[in-house]
Design an enzyme around this catalytic site. Structure first.
Site, mmCIF file in Angstrom:
data_model
loop_
_atom_site.group_PDB
_atom_site.id
_atom_site.type_symbol
_atom_site.label_atom_id
_atom_site.label_comp_id
_atom_site.label_asym_id
_atom_site.label_seq_id
_atom_site.Cartn_x
_atom_site.Cartn_y
_atom_site.Cartn_z
ATOM 1 N N SER A 80 0.832 -1.192 0.000
ATOM 2 C CA SER A 80 0.000 0.000 0.000
ATOM 3 C C SER A 80 0.871 1.248 0.000
ATOM 4 O O SER A 80 1.737 1.402 -0.848
ATOM 5 C CB SER A 80 -0.952 -0.071 1.203
ATOM 6 O OG SER A 80 -1.920 0.931 1.145
ATOM 7 N N HIS A 83 -2.314 -1.184 -4.493
ATOM 8 C CA HIS A 83 -3.764 -1.296 -4.670
ATOM 9 C C HIS A 83 -4.381 0.086 -4.778
ATOM 10 O O HIS A 83 -3.737 1.097 -4.493
ATOM 11 C CB HIS A 83 -4.402 -2.082 -3.508
ATOM 12 C CG HIS A 83 -4.329 -1.376 -2.194
ATOM 13 N ND1 HIS A 83 -5.349 -0.592 -1.717
ATOM 14 C CD2 HIS A 83 -3.351 -1.339 -1.250
ATOM 15 C CE1 HIS A 83 -5.013 -0.110 -0.527
ATOM 16 N NE2 HIS A 83 -3.793 -0.540 -0.234
#
Length: 173
Positions: free
Chosen positions: A74, A97
């Site tokens: 992330s 993501h």
């Protein structure tokens, strides 16, 4: 010290670091060192704080090498790619993501576009390809991250890293 979960200034700093705290440390270290090494093992966290950390690394007066010592997921993946050189352990993992949380409106889209720019500029992939990878929640092993340009080097785990105590600065002494 490895970066834990990226938190805001009101977060639990025992397990993480804020963008402002990291920026202050970088300002100090730039005047003391000729190379800064940032070790990362993190599941991610605050996008805003990741932006501050990314910017601090990117705009450092001295080279900054980032090391993925386990997981860079992330927002931690975004931070990892900011380094002048990004080195990933041969057992490491990276995950990118789409932005989660928020209102799924214009602000979230702006954050998403910013992250796509940060990642695609570093890895020399098209913004469209990076955006597609983010939408799918893409996990990468070291060889994949190297092939796609997210990292520059894979560090073999059969070598020990020697750290000279005389040349290491400890902010907490």
């Amino acid at each position: 010290e490895p970066i834990g979960t990226i938190v805001d200034d009101k977060g639990n700093l025992i397990y993480g670091i804020s963008g402002s705290a990291f920026s202050r440390e970088m300002q100090y270290l730039q005047e003391q060192c000729t190379l800064i090494k940032v070790h990362i093992n993190s599941s991610g966290g605050s996008v805003l704080d990741a932006f501050s950390i990314f910017s601090s690394i990117l705009n450092s007066k001295v080279p900054v090498h980032t090391y993925i010592d386990g997981l860079a997921a992330s927002s931690a993946a975004v931070i990892a790619v900011a380094g002048t050189k990004c080195i990933m352990a041969d057992y490491g993992m990276m995950m990118i993501h789409s932005v989660s949380g928020g209102d799924d409106g214009e602000v979230t889209k702006m954050f998403e576009n910013s992250i796509v720019t940060m990642l695609s500029t570093r890895c020399k992939m098209s913004a469209e390809d990076v955006a597609s990878m983010m939408k799918k929640e893409t996990w990468m092993k070291p060889a994949e991250a190297l092939k796609m340009g997210f990292v520059d080097e894979i560090a073999p785990s059969d070598k020990k890293v020697n750290i000279s105590i005389k040349k290491t600065k400890n902010l907490f002494e």
